[in-house]
Structures are given as C-alpha cells and as structure tokens.
Design a protein around this motif. Structure first.
Motif, PDB file in Angstrom:
ATOM      1  N   VAL A 166       0.842  -1.197   0.000  1.00  0.00           N
ATOM      2  CA  VAL A 166       0.000   0.000   0.000  1.00  0.00           C
ATOM      3  C   VAL A 166       0.877   1.247   0.000  1.00  0.00           C
ATOM      4  N   VAL A 167       0.226   2.391  -0.237  1.00  0.00           N
ATOM      5  CA  VAL A 167       0.917   3.674  -0.143  1.00  0.00           C
ATOM      6  C   VAL A 167       0.087   4.515   0.815  1.00  0.00           C
ATOM      7  N   GLY A 168       0.524   4.592   2.069  1.00  0.00           N
ATOM      8  CA  GLY A 168      -0.292   5.257   3.078  1.00  0.00           C
ATOM      9  C   GLY A 168      -1.623   4.550   3.177  1.00  0.00           C
ATOM     10  N   ASP A 169      -2.721   5.293   2.941  1.00  0.00           N
ATOM     11  CA  ASP A 169      -4.033   4.645   3.033  1.00  0.00           C
ATOM     12  C   ASP A 169      -4.572   4.208   1.672  1.00  0.00           C
ATOM     13  N   LYS A 170      -3.735   4.342   0.644  1.00  0.00           N
ATOM     14  CA  LYS A 170      -4.179   3.903  -0.695  1.00  0.00           C
ATOM     15  C   LYS A 170      -3.555   2.566  -1.048  1.00  0.00           C
ATOM     16  N   ASP A 171      -4.215   1.862  -1.967  1.00  0.00           N
ATOM     17  CA  ASP A 171      -3.614   0.640  -2.459  1.00  0.00           C
ATOM     18  C   ASP A 171      -2.545   1.036  -3.477  1.00  0.00           C
ATOM     19  N   SER A 189       0.507   7.785  -8.757  1.00  0.00           N
ATOM     20  CA  SER A 189       1.502   8.817  -8.468  1.00  0.00           C
ATOM     21  C   SER A 189       1.408   9.181  -6.992  1.00  0.00           C
ATOM     22  N   TYR A 190       2.533   9.192  -6.316  1.00  0.00           N
ATOM     23  CA  TYR A 190       2.543   9.362  -4.866  1.00  0.00           C
ATOM     24  C   TYR A 190       3.589  10.390  -4.455  1.00  0.00           C
ATOM     25  N   MET A 222       2.378  -3.637   3.546  1.00  0.00           N
ATOM     26  CA  MET A 222       3.714  -3.062   3.455  1.00  0.00           C
ATOM     27  C   MET A 222       3.498  -1.673   2.861  1.00  0.00           C
ATOM     28  N   ASP A 223       3.823  -0.672   3.655  1.00  0.00           N
ATOM     29  CA  ASP A 223       3.554   0.702   3.240  1.00  0.00           C
ATOM     30  C   ASP A 223       4.787   1.290   2.539  1.00  0.00           C
ATOM     31  N   LEU A 253       0.701  -5.737  10.690  1.00  0.00           N
ATOM     32  CA  LEU A 253      -0.467  -6.613  10.675  1.00  0.00           C
ATOM     33  C   LEU A 253      -1.722  -5.780  10.417  1.00  0.00           C
ATOM     34  N   VAL A 254      -2.549  -6.214   9.483  1.00  0.00           N
ATOM     35  CA  VAL A 254      -3.822  -5.545   9.234  1.00  0.00           C
ATOM     36  C   VAL A 254      -4.932  -6.309   9.944  1.00  0.00           C
TER      37      VAL A 254
END
Lengths: 304, 341
Positions: free
Chosen positions: A71-76, A83-84, A257-258, A296-297
């Motif tokens: 993931v990227v922060g709270d986005k997949d 773009s991040y 994994m962020d 862990l989610v």
C-alpha cells in the motif's frame, strides 16, 4: 477454550489438557503417543466435545495463509500509473516491487517456536503477480499461536549454499532472475524501482530511482571481512486472540507493506540525492526503514 | 605415451626438457605439497562426461547474446587462460570492460573470485561474465533454453548427469568441472623442487629464486604463488580509480586492494595488473623498484625502513625474470584436455 469452563470439571480439565499439551510438545514421538492415548481416554470418558469446536488434536496439521498487500499510506499501490508523494515531498511512481519473505516461524501461546520447513520457506513476492502475494503455508502443526515471524531476504546460509540447492524461487536462472547480484554474489532481498521528476538525473538524463537491497553479512576473504547485514526479521503479534491453526480451518493473516515508509521512518531518503541505492552503505538505511513498513492488518481465524 | 616418457627419464637423458604430455586423468588430484582446496568437491563429483560438457560450453559462443563471444575468447589456453595482449577485457560488440582477464588455473584453491573477491564459489562465477553487459550480455535462462533446443547438448547432459534435463546447477557445475581440472603444477620450477632427474636451475634462476623468496614470496608464496589475500601494491591511481575490494566490502580500509595474482605461467599472460597497465615483466619490476605510490592502504611490506617499494638491482631484476620464466608450465599450456574440443 470456553468449552472447558462449561463442562462440570471444565477448569480442572483445562489445566490437565493444558499441561498435557505442553508435555506433548516437549517429548519425543513415543512419549507423544502415550500422552495422546491418555488424553483420548480422558476426553472419551468425560464426553467432552472439545475436538469438534475449539480444540485440536496435537498431530493435526493445518494450513495458514498470509496475504501481503503493498500500500501507499491509506491507498492501495497501483504499479506504474499511481503517483505518490514521499516524506521528502518528492513525487514518485513504482514500476517494480519485489521482495523475498523467508524463514517463517510461529510461536505458540506457551512460547514454543515452530519453524516452517526451511526449504519451503522462500517466497518471492512480486507486486505485478498478485498470486505471489499470498503465502500458503501447509502442514503447519495445529496449535494456538501468539506470533508469526518472517525474514525479509535470504539468510546467509542459503546465500552461500551449493548451487544445486538453489531451486524454485532461488533459481538464479529462473524465478530469482533479477533478484541476484552475480558480481557481488548474493540475493537481492528487496527491490523497488520507479521514476520521480525530482530524482537526480542519470548520465542519460532519465530520472529513475532504483533501490536494490541485499547483503547478508559476508564473512569472506583472507582475512574474512564482515559486510553490511541487511537481513531483517519482522514479527506480527496477535495479542490475546491467538492464531488458531486447525485441521479443517485455515486462518488468514493480512499484512500490509507501506511503500511510503520505505522512504522514511528511521531515515528520510531523498531521491534528489540518492536515486540509486544498491551495494551501498545507504542500503542499511533503506532496510531499517522497510522493516518498519510491514504491519499486521487483520487476523481471521475460523476461515473454513 | 606415459610409459615411454618414464623410460626416457630412467634412461637419464639429462638436459633435454621432456616433451609435455597430456594427462589422461579426469579425477581431481591435488599435486603433492599443495595446500587444502577451497572448492566443495563433495557436491560436484568430476566425471569425464561432465568435464567434456564443461569444455564444450567454455568454448561455445552460445553463451553470449549474439553467439560471438565464448569464455575462451577472453581466457585463451596459450595465454594460461588469460586474454593475451589485452589490457582490459574485450567483450561483445567490442565493448571494453574495466579489468584485465586473469589467467585461470588452480582455481580449486581459490575461495574468492575476481580481482575484488566478489564471488565466493567457482560455480557462481560464470553468471557474472554471462550477465555482464560488457562481456557476454546474455541471461542465464536464455542460455539454458538455447542448450535445451541444441542438437548436441541434451545428449551431453544425459551422458554427464543421467537425464537430458538442463538445469542451472548442471550447467554451472559442468563449467566448474572443466575449470577445476585446470591444474598447473608441472613447470620447470615444480620439477626442480621435486628433484626430478635432469632438472637443474641455472645460476641466474637460482639467484632469482633466492631474491624472490626474500622480496616477493610473502604475497606470492609457493606453491600457488599467491596468498590469495587482497592487497594494495602501490599502483598509481587512475583519475577515476577502481576501488577494488572496497566495492564489495564497502570498507575504507579495503580501497585499492586487489586479489594477489598467481605468478605461475606469468610470462604467458601479459599485460599485468588488474587493469593490464604493464606490458612486460621488466615494467612490473621497475614498478616495485621505483614506482610504488604512497596511496591509501599501501601494503606495509612495500613501505619498510622509510623507503617505499622493493629495492632491486639490475642483476636482481634479471635473476627474478629468469626465475619467473621457470614458472611456465608447458604441460598445462598444451594440455589437449583443455583445448578447443
């Protein structure tokens, strides 16, 4: 464990059962069988329905799934098109994200460590291949586990093992292609690549970044020299809610994994300064970051 | 042949060098007096079929992207498997590497490969040349595919390993089998040390051996003529220097250190040093005599009693060169087991 307490002699039974299990775990196979017979006798006499509900037979084996989600922060994470912005304020995308997960261990509620068979424990996760992100661990001894530990990378033993033992995900001409340095012999543990307009341009003007992190501590040469060791373990703890591996139920653990944390945490990485980190002391900073990117989610027991 | 040669020796024909003769053995035998080997032989039994497969691969351009370059192009037998007269390696599309192709022999004793020691297993050495864009620029999986489809290789794999299956390990271990048998231990020096009948050293050669033991042997000790360590022998750094060992260890104290090369067959493998900067042994000796630079990590042996380098008189230089010529091993250089199949 509720079943014990509903039973008239529930608590007593629980204690017995508990200590028997502990004994079983500690003793060799013959002893195990003796206790098993004893346990069966006990439960058969009490008409306990333990085996059908929450309990388990010590010789049972079950399956466990560990699903990784990048993931990227709270986005997949979306490869290429997403773009991040990283902690240094740099815009980036991700074109490649691959890493090895290996040396999986489970710790029972009593603190006993169950090691997943080492030869089968080398998983190569590739964001572009969704099936690679689910680790299916089979033949796991039934039990209640309080934590799961895994390594990011390939341990030093495997990294120096005879080439005939480097099969499957470790085959340098097969699955591990692109995850192995031939000139500085060793596997790449974690590979993340992409582009960033802020990245320091290469000689040809392109502004890509490449993080290839490996290095397992070496110990080679005359006299032997220890090199950087980027092998890192991550542990997921399940709290009071034990991870319950049973014969007919497949618990599922979800890990994220962020990607943002790869760039920050212990060290804030700047693509404008170091767009290429491979065999480089800065690799240690990236590995110190990414080990904290795993979290862990959720953990679901009782998935049939 | 062997028997004839024995008779010839017994006959005591003293001054003529025996004509080199190709051994017919395909098992690994460490020469007497050699130290323990580093290679893990227990994982790789050597067979004639495995060796022949390795030999065929070593000489085959299929290992490069466009079929143009084989291992043997940079590692030529007549140059003791170095690249004769090439300072830095010369690979595919005429691209140049940055380092001199070392001579190949007695590899079973090496635990670390390359000038910087970045590879620790002979089996894992070929991928580096194969994948290097300046050398063969090919990927291992494509080579294995080419071999599977080839008209001759599947049968060779079956002969060597029982089935036609072409795996990474079988491919790499065949090359190892070939290279492991490349043993050089029959130079005039070896025969002199073994006190073989009729082998004598001239006065110059004897003097050379004495000077060598005094001034060179710490880093280049017999019988391998290298201690296989990583050292800086004081070469003048180039503007953008190759950092050598430090590229692998990332340690400052390893900057400019390189693996000490063997001096066996040294007359046959010019040019010299990791970048092939010296074209002759005379120039190498002049470097030790007057060219050693006070660079970082200069080996302490080359900076003693307040003087840099190793003092060598003209007579000593001449003697050293005469001695180094005795390290030429004609048996090895003309061994037909290692020639183009």
């Amino acid at each position: 464990m509720m079943v014990f307490f509903k039973h008239p002699y529930g608590f007593l039974l629980f204690q017995k059962y508990h200590s028997i299990i502990q004994l079983i775990i500690q003793k060799d196979l013959t002893m195990k069988l003796q206790y098993l017979l004893f346990a069966c006798f006990l439960f058969a006499g009490s008409g306990c329905d333990l085996f059908e509900s929450d309990g388990f037979n010590v010789d049972d084996k079950g399956t466990l799934k560990v699903v990784f989600d990048n993931v990227v922060g709270d986005k997949d994470l979306t490869l290429n098109s997403g773009s991040y912005v990283n902690a240094a304020g740099e815009t980036f995308n991700v074109t490649t994200l691959k890493y090895f997960i290996s040396n999986i261990k489970l710790t029972t509620e009593e603190g006993k460590v169950v090691v997943y068979p080492q030869e089968s424990s080398y998983f190569l996760l590739d964001e572009s291949d969704p099936t690679s992100l689910t680790l299916t661990l089979t033949d796991v001894p039934a039990g209640n586990y309080k934590s799961l530990t895994y390594m990011i990378g390939v341990d030093s033993l495997r990294n120096t093992m005879d080439v005939s033992k480097r099969t499957g995900n470790l085959d340098i001409a097969g699955k591990a292609k692109g995850m192995y340095w031939s000139w500085n012999s060793g596997y790449i543990f974690f590979k993340m690549e992409g582009a960033s307009p802020q990245a320091k341009p290469a000689a040809d003007g392109t502004t890509n970044y490449r993080y290839h992190i490996g290095q397992y501590g070496g110990g080679f040469g005359t006299p032997p020299v220890k090199t950087i060791n980027n092998l890192k373990n991550s542990t997921l703890t399940f709290g009071t809610d034990m991870l319950k591996v049973r014969k007919n139920k497949t618990p599922q653990v979800e890990v994220k994994m962020d990607v943002l944390k790869v760039f920050t945490g212990q060290y804030t990485m700047k693509l404008a300064e170091n767009p290429v980190i491979m065999v480089n002391p800065l690799g240690a900073n990236v590995s110190a970051n990414y080990i904290q990117a795993y979290a862990l989610v959720s953990m679901k027991n009782n998935v049939p | 042949m062997k028997r004839v040669w024995m008779l010839f020796l017994i006959a005591g024909c003293s001054t003529v060098d025996p004509k080199p003769e190709t051994p017919t053995e395909y098992t690994f035998k460490a020469p007497e007096g050699f130290p323990a080997t580093a290679y893990r032989f227990e994982n790789t039994p050597i067979t004639q079929a495995g060796f022949e497969l390795g030999r065929s691969l070593f000489y085959d351009g299929k290992l490069s992207r466009d079929g143009s370059i084989s291992c043997a192009d940079c590692h030529q037998q007549e140059a003791a498997f170095s690249h004769f007269d090439h300072d830095v390696s010369h690979g595919i599309d005429d691209r140049l590497g940055t380092r001199n192709a070392p001579a190949l022999f007695n590899l079973a004793w090496h635990s670390d490969f390359f000038w910087d020691g970045g590879v620790h297993d002979l089996d894992l050495q070929p991928p580096s040349a194969i994948m290097n864009a300046n050398e063969m620029d090919e990927s291992l999986d494509r080579i294995l595919e080419k071999l599977r489809k080839d008209s001759k290789y599947p049968a060779m794999f079956r002969a060597a390993y029982g089935t036609e299956e072409v795996t990474t390990a079988r491919f790499l271990k065949s090359l190892s089998q070939f290279m492991l048998l490349m043993i050089s231990s029959n130079s005039k020096y070896d025969r002199y040390i073994r006190k073989e009948a009729g082998v004598t050293f001239t006065a110059d050669e004897q003097e050379g051996l004495r000077v060598f033991n005094l001034k060179c042997a710490t880093c280049h000790p017999a019988p391998l003529f290298t201690d296989l360590s990583f050292r800086n022998n004081g070469l003048k750094p180039t503007p953008n220097p190759d950092l050598g060992r430090a590229l692998i260890t990332l340690r400052d104290e390893d900057r400019l250190r390189f693996k000490v090369p063997s001096l066996r067959n040294i007359t046959e493998s010019p040019p010299y040093m990791h970048d092939g900067r010296f074209s002759s042994l005379e120039r190498v000796l002049e470097h030790y005599n007057s060219g050693v630079q006070a660079t970082e990590n200069l080996d302490p042996l080359l900076s003693q009693n307040g003087r840099r380098g190793i003092v060598l008189s003209d007579a000593e230089k001449r003697a050293l060169i005469a001695f180094m010529k005795t390290l030429k091993d004609d048996t090895f250089l003309s061994d037909k087991r290692f020639s183009h199949p």
